[in-house]
Write a protein that holds these residues in place. Structure first.
Motif, PDB file in Angstrom:
ATOM      1  N   GLU A  33      -4.175  26.106  56.435  1.00  0.00           N
ATOM      2  CA  GLU A  33      -5.513  25.567  56.624  1.00  0.00           C
ATOM      3  C   GLU A  33      -6.507  26.717  56.574  1.00  0.00           C
ATOM      4  O   GLU A  33      -6.228  27.806  57.051  1.00  0.00           O
ATOM      5  N   THR A  95      -1.646  28.370  68.636  1.00  0.00           N
ATOM      6  CA  THR A  95      -2.918  27.646  68.661  1.00  0.00           C
ATOM      7  C   THR A  95      -3.339  27.479  70.117  1.00  0.00           C
ATOM      8  O   THR A  95      -2.610  27.868  71.025  1.00  0.00           O
ATOM      9  N   LEU A 100       2.422  26.110  66.441  1.00  0.00           N
ATOM     10  CA  LEU A 100       2.598  25.154  65.346  1.00  0.00           C
ATOM     11  C   LEU A 100       3.373  25.798  64.216  1.00  0.00           C
ATOM     12  O   LEU A 100       3.036  26.889  63.765  1.00  0.00           O
ATOM     13  N   ARG A 102       5.228  25.266  60.303  1.00  0.00           N
ATOM     14  CA  ARG A 102       5.259  24.431  59.104  1.00  0.00           C
ATOM     15  C   ARG A 102       6.426  24.861  58.247  1.00  0.00           C
ATOM     16  O   ARG A 102       6.562  26.032  57.911  1.00  0.00           O
ATOM     17  N   ASP A 167       7.193  18.281  69.283  1.00  0.00           N
ATOM     18  CA  ASP A 167       7.031  17.156  68.351  1.00  0.00           C
ATOM     19  C   ASP A 167       7.402  17.615  66.947  1.00  0.00           C
ATOM     20  O   ASP A 167       6.875  18.616  66.462  1.00  0.00           O
ATOM     21  N   TYR A 169       7.182  16.449  63.153  1.00  0.00           N
ATOM     22  CA  TYR A 169       6.671  15.502  62.152  1.00  0.00           C
ATOM     23  C   TYR A 169       7.460  15.747  60.879  1.00  0.00           C
ATOM     24  O   TYR A 169       7.242  16.735  60.189  1.00  0.00           O
ATOM     25  N   ASP A 172       6.036  13.104  57.695  1.00  0.00           N
ATOM     26  CA  ASP A 172       5.136  11.955  57.807  1.00  0.00           C
ATOM     27  C   ASP A 172       3.670  12.382  57.886  1.00  0.00           C
ATOM     28  O   ASP A 172       2.791  11.632  57.505  1.00  0.00           O
ATOM     29  N   ALA A 173       3.429  13.578  58.398  1.00  0.00           N
ATOM     30  CA  ALA A 173       2.034  14.040  58.510  1.00  0.00           C
ATOM     31  C   ALA A 173       1.657  14.749  57.210  1.00  0.00           C
ATOM     32  O   ALA A 173       2.354  15.651  56.763  1.00  0.00           O
ATOM     33  N   ARG A 174       0.573  14.318  56.615  1.00  0.00           N
ATOM     34  CA  ARG A 174       0.210  14.823  55.281  1.00  0.00           C
ATOM     35  C   ARG A 174      -1.214  15.355  55.283  1.00  0.00           C
ATOM     36  O   ARG A 174      -2.086  14.833  55.948  1.00  0.00           O
ATOM     37  N   SER A 175      -1.419  16.384  54.487  1.00  0.00           N
ATOM     38  CA  SER A 175      -2.754  16.964  54.395  1.00  0.00           C
ATOM     39  C   SER A 175      -3.735  15.936  53.853  1.00  0.00           C
ATOM     40  O   SER A 175      -3.359  14.989  53.166  1.00  0.00           O
ATOM     41  N   GLN A 204       6.246  18.443  54.120  1.00  0.00           N
ATOM     42  CA  GLN A 204       6.501  19.515  55.061  1.00  0.00           C
ATOM     43  C   GLN A 204       6.913  18.941  56.399  1.00  0.00           C
ATOM     44  O   GLN A 204       6.625  17.794  56.711  1.00  0.00           O
ATOM     45  N   SER A 206       6.140  19.535  60.168  1.00  0.00           N
ATOM     46  CA  SER A 206       5.247  20.223  61.106  1.00  0.00           C
ATOM     47  C   SER A 206       5.868  20.091  62.489  1.00  0.00           C
ATOM     48  O   SER A 206       6.288  19.007  62.877  1.00  0.00           O
ATOM     49  N   GLU A 208       5.297  21.031  66.536  1.00  0.00           N
ATOM     50  CA  GLU A 208       4.443  21.595  67.568  1.00  0.00           C
ATOM     51  C   GLU A 208       5.225  21.824  68.846  1.00  0.00           C
ATOM     52  O   GLU A 208       5.871  20.908  69.364  1.00  0.00           O
TER      53      GLU A 208
ATOM     54  N   ASN B 342      -8.122  17.526  59.082  1.00  0.00           N
ATOM     55  CA  ASN B 342      -7.345  18.257  58.075  1.00  0.00           C
ATOM     56  C   ASN B 342      -6.078  17.518  57.644  1.00  0.00           C
ATOM     57  O   ASN B 342      -5.394  17.966  56.739  1.00  0.00           O
ATOM     58  N   TYR B 343      -5.772  16.399  58.261  1.00  0.00           N
ATOM     59  CA  TYR B 343      -4.656  15.565  57.789  1.00  0.00           C
ATOM     60  C   TYR B 343      -5.207  14.275  57.214  1.00  0.00           C
ATOM     61  O   TYR B 343      -6.323  13.850  57.571  1.00  0.00           O
ATOM     62  N   GLY B 344      -4.459  13.664  56.325  1.00  0.00           N
ATOM     63  CA  GLY B 344      -4.853  12.388  55.755  1.00  0.00           C
ATOM     64  C   GLY B 344      -3.913  11.288  56.211  1.00  0.00           C
ATOM     65  O   GLY B 344      -2.835  11.556  56.724  1.00  0.00           O
ATOM     66  N   GLY B 391       3.915   8.016  59.794  1.00  0.00           N
ATOM     67  CA  GLY B 391       2.721   8.506  59.119  1.00  0.00           C
ATOM     68  C   GLY B 391       1.592   7.507  59.067  1.00  0.00           C
ATOM     69  O   GLY B 391       0.710   7.621  58.214  1.00  0.00           O
TER      70      GLY B 391
END
Lengths: 717, 717
Positions: A33, A95, A100, A102, A167, A169, A172-175, A204, A206, A208, B342-344, B391
């Motif tokens: 980011e 953070t 975090l 990736r 956690d 992800y 499932d979590a996408r930019s 990816q 992610s 946390e 920053n995520y979609g 997601g």
């Protein structure tokens, strides 16, 4: 060092060529980011095929940082020699929230693991919270024994070294999208209308880790997914080898049964030829058990010594239920008080098992008072953070003298509780096998099998399969059943599991005499109960026959980290049809089973590649296909690899029975796959079949666990 | 200032005496942990009866810190004048984990609240996590609309001012025991054998706010539990007053229905005399809805202007389904891009609704393109953090330009999304009433009603009851039903709720024509469907009759914060039998209902103190008792306070029908309780009954919402 890709690597390894080089993973670089302080992980190789990556300043209280069992270094060295550079595109950052990470995912790369998981098998596209939480009701990652470790179908594993509620992800979590488009390109009016992006494009993971200013990540190389799991298990210390009695049959008595009632039922088992190795006592053996005193209740057990000696004379081991929360009337209380958390549970202390003093005080008492008196093991209940059940555990905000907070302590409480007791057996050089309700990272070497209050049969099988990715053993125990069929199906499954047990804590008579618990407790036995008893006797008999085979599978678990019970995908990673199979599993190296579930008229079975024999009839079945079997079969579907030399013990009343050393050896097909025992001591035994001479051979070097002799060679198919 | 106790206070207030003093709460001082840096909260009075306590350095992004609606100060001033010192024994501390608060609990003090909760009502002895999470499967606090606010039976409320995942331990977490005892004092071999410590001794609420270096706590004084809720609601800005059409009947069309099909069904409702005020369009109105373009699909709605004008001509308002995740083909996309996370999600942007730019861009588009075109309101879906669904939402690790992280954003996303759209209606001085899937703290004034995909009828009623503690409105919408009885029971409930709606998104024909959705969509209507239609027409008719009464209840919600639909315990706090009633609720000040559930032959009803009349028959029932009613009754059990003058509108096809101003006024008993309308404008109307002259009176000052006339006075019982 040369740069190679994974295909070349696999080819070289298959050809027996030792490989040193940098593994080039074809993953796209993940863009950091703009606002972030992302940094690549600082990598260091720590063992053959194992790297540690560090971001920020990790905490000191972590699974690896506070481990009590060293890695099985020699055994690690025996795995495929491989020097693999860590994944370049792994990045991490500290953070304001914690830490975090990736990690890249390739298209179609599947994720498995996260410890004991009941509700799903394939984890890509899902979020998993690693949070000890009894009786999880949703597929959130919460479990009795979640593990911050996953493996992927690309043949590597990732351990995030934390006790915290991490956690994950999993793709499932996408930019966010970055460019406008002119047209929506087709109507999509429901989420399921969308193409499954989660699988088909690179993504990816992610991760946390809350509250931590940094974290270590361990990467376990393959090249295969099984190799990655093996490395994790050996890094953890290698699998346990249970005593033979641990692999026999277990029966837990009604919760409030007194000395005489327990012994009377134990005698009845012997009289009626029901094999049984271990009897378990439930809460009622103590003067007070919510919280626990760890003191025999004199009203029910007026003479524990006599009780234990009579049980031993009948050939039984005795296992005791308990939990760790220590009542003010317990002899342990005073010494434990300064070494406990600032919150109590059920009016008892929460021992600070992360610290040595609490483990020694707690374990020492158990050693002197219970193990030395003849107790063979324990069932460690209630250590699984039932804090949504209304104060059944300590809060995350707890503080412990060892420096852990409640969140961290939940992540390690089950495992350190196991250690407090296991240490006593180790000091006495006494083999043991136990039950526990919670566990975590690096649990592989612990001789403890998980159980829970959950009870869906299909979920039980999925949990067994999932456990194999993370060094856990799971007991799909049999309690009540909604029908005779359900009872039989569950019993058929549990005898093909790490620990074969009926938990009859809620009924005075064995469930096969009366499945209805109310009638059972009122003494009304079922008409013709002897028919169901005979059926149970036969199924329990299978277990007794399997002990030598299972024992050798556990020896392999100790030697090279291969789980004795495991997902098919670990053995057949390249086969797409195997990828999602969560209701069949390998038992040792030669066999897989496909349990039946009550109420289903038939089931589909995915056969892995190769030629297989029906375990029961010997008939040949060609693999790499799906078959449908009718549920009317009286046996659990089980299949053996063509060529297997397969030992079956003679059924005795316990594994200590002399008959149990007499083997019937089945030869499936051409008998080209000999069966071996490899004791940790170095002793070996091999049973093989010489097709040209049409005779079996037994070769022995040194003394394996017990003296075996072959009473019969049996040709199957 | 004098020191008084609560009993004196209540007595003084009842006698109309203004009281100023320090409230002495008989709570034991909670001992701080020896190791802690606990400090008493720094208290400051912020409004009459409302104090703020601070520990450490609170975050800036909090519900109160970023509120967009001011407190209803004038209305607050009209509540009982009270100067109450905060609870002395409240303490808090910043820890390495975040911020920890400790609040006292007296023996038998019961806790209610935490927003929309489905699975439990009485919260003492439980742990509640305030975490937005769609479709919660366990009783963990997770919900579409959790609120970090609770009230207790001792008559005060506590708001913890945070968007973070706060954990509330409601008396379940207990300090460790400190002294050994000689004997266990009786065998306890199961958790349930223990005395329920959670209720019978003093305890404490422990609250952890993760990651925050400090937090503000707001204390809302009573003296009654209802007063505490009123203060919270007025502090939030006071309740909304929906337009009359919002209180009429709503029907949502099949998800993919095109313009002509929608209008044809709308016409059919008029022809067949089915009252309906609002028709809702589901995802199919857009060119793309996962993620959303917010653009009419020309294939289905070739002329939105014509569609809306024909709907308006038939007397309908039109409500549009949407969610916030913005597709790259949306006209909004370009402007929103820099003001998104920053995520979609589903390939769309996540608008940063915590910031003004995103709200203005998003809201402005809706205002110009949709509200100005005639749309009356929206249904805001998918804002409820379905991140365990694979997601379906943004991760907690997200970052937003406004400075919030994903965890905080989940806590406010639903409410700020509401604000983005409500602002547009406010600017146009256009009344509105809407649906939303997520909400949070300080939501009271928002004209949005919650709904969800959960569907258990009993849970729906419990959610309605629980919502009343935290300024939320809940719609127990009717979708499919497992039987005709189930359908009727649900419809009977929903017409006694904040928003009366059938959500037929999954069927082409109204469910009363065919309950089986497959047959319905294939066009096979039930034999004699007209019978069920007539039954539905009658029940929907009740709703139309109730509109004036409900409207006046909402006026009170705006004026003094009394929830129009609420738990009985808010009105009858002193009655022990009422304490656990979670399946009956007050509707306005004169009525309570006790819904029936399909499959149950009868139900028990707890009658609050006082004399009541059966709403339907007028027969007198003396309260303060339990009665059993047979479920064969054709109506939902509803009861009206003796003395009530109760208005019923004449049933029209919509609330705009001229007939709806014609009232039949029922006089229950002696008619000593007049009915009043009090518009926010100051206009008043009163209907009263003069027993001596045996005549009804209508007094009016200024112009209330519409011109009423009484067409009939009706004596009941």
């Amino acid at each position: 060092m040369v740069t190679i890709n994974r295909r070349q690597l696999a080819k070289s390894l298959a050809a027996g060529i030792a490989v040193t080089g940098i593994l080039e993973l074809p993953v796209k670089q993940i863009k950091a980011e703009s606002s972030s302080n992302a940094e690549p992980l600082r990598w260091k190789q720590v063992h053959p095929g194992i790297w540690r990556g560090t971001v920020g300043t990790p905490e000191s209280n972590t699974p690896v940082g506070t481990r009590l069992v060293p890695p099985a270094l020699e055994n690690l060295a025996s795995l495929p020699s491989i020097t693999v550079a860590p994944l370049n595109s792994l990045s991490g950052m500290a953070t304001t929230r914690g830490c975090l990470l990736r990690l890249p995912l390739e298209p179609d790369e599947m994720i498995y693991g996260f410890g004991l998981q009941f509700l799903s098998f394939e984890q890509r596209g899902k979020k998993k919270a690693i949070r000890v939480n009894a009786d999880p009701t949703g597929d959130t990652g919460d479990s009795h024994a979640p593990v911050p470790f996953y493996v992927t179908s690309k043949g590597y594993g990732i351990l995030v070294d934390t006790f915290r509620h991490a956690d994950f992800y999993c793709g499932d979590a996408r930019s966010k999208p970055t460019h406008a488009v002119a047209s929506a390109g087709g109507v999509v009016n429901a989420p399921q209308d969308k193409k499954n992006l989660a699988m088909s494009d690179p993504g990816q993971v992610s991760i946390e880790v809350p509250r931590a200013a940094g974290v270590d990540v361990y990467l376990f190389a393959g090249p295969t997914i099984l190799n990655a799991v093996q490395r994790y298990n050996l890094f953890s210390g290698g699998g346990p080898v249970p005593p033979e009695w641990g692999l026999g049959f277990w029966y837990r008595m009604e919760a409030h049964a007194a000395q005489e009632r327990v012994l009377s039922l134990a005698e009845e088992f012997r009289e009626r030829k029901m094999p049984c190795d271990v009897i378990g006592l439930e809460p009622g053996w103590q003067t007070h058990s919510y919280s626990c005193t760890f003191v025999w209740d004199p009203a029910r057990f007026h003479d524990p010594k006599e009780f234990l000696s009579r049980a031993a004379a009948l050939g039984y081991k005795v296992n005791l239920w308990e939990h760790a929360f220590t009542h003010p009337a317990s002899p342990l209380f005073g010494k434990l008080l300064p070494h406990s958390g600032n919150y109590g549970v059920w009016g008892g202390l929460v021992p600070d098992f992360a610290g040595l003093p609490a483990r020694e005080i707690f374990g020492g008492y158990h050693g002197r008072e219970l193990i030395d008196a003849g107790i063979s093991g324990f069932k460690l209940d209630e250590c699984d953070n039932s804090d949504y059940t209304g104060g059944w555990s300590f809060p995350d905000v707890s503080r412990f003298p060892s420096g852990l907070d409640g969140e961290q302590m939940h992540g390690v409480f089950g495992l350190r509780y196991q250690h407090a007791l296991w240490q006593q057996f180790l000091e006495r050089q006494q083999p043991t096998y136990n039950l526990v309700r919670s566990s975590g990272a690096l649990a592989t070497p612990y001789p403890f099998v998980l159980y829970s209050d959950l009870y869906d049969h299909r979920q039980f099988i999925r949990a067994l399969v999932n456990s194999s990715f993370s060094g856990l053993l799971w007991c799909p125990e049999v309690r009540d059943a909604r029908s005779e069929e359900d009872f039989i199906r569950r019993l058929q499954s549990v005898v093909f599991s790490p620990l074969a047990m009926i938990n009859a804590w809620y009924v005075k008579n064995p469930p096969w005499k009366q499945l209805n618990s109310k009638l059972n407790n009122e003494g009304y036995l079922a008409k013709d109960w002897q028919v169901l008893e005979a059926r149970c006797r036969e199924i329990i008999g299978w277990r007794m026959q399997l002990v030598p085979y299972l024992h050798s599978a556990f020896e392999r678990y100790a030697a090279d980290g291969t789980p004795p019970f495991r997902a098919l995908v670990l053995d057949y990673a390249d086969d797409k049809s195997i990828r999602s199979v969560d209701d069949e599993y390998m038992v040792g190296d030669r066999m897989f089973v496909a349990p039946l579930f009550a109420g289903e008229e038939s089931r589909e079975i995915t056969l892995p590649p190769g030629t297989w024999h029906d375990f029961w009839t010997g008939s040949v079945i060609h693999g790499n296909t799906k078959i449908s079997v009718s549920a009317t079969t009286k046996n659990i579907p089980a299949f053996v690899k063509a060529g297997s030399v397969f030992p079956l013990a003679t059924i005795g009343l316990s594994s200590a029975s002399p008959a149990s050393g007499d083997l019937t050896v089945r030869v499936y097909g051409d008998g080209s796959l000999p069966w071996r025992r490899n004791s940790p001591s170095g002793a070996q035994m091999e049973l093989s079949w010489d097709w040209t001479r049409s005779e079996g051979r037994i070769r022995q070097r040194g003394s394996v666990t017990k003296a075996y002799r072959v009473v019969k060679w049996e040709h199957m198919g």
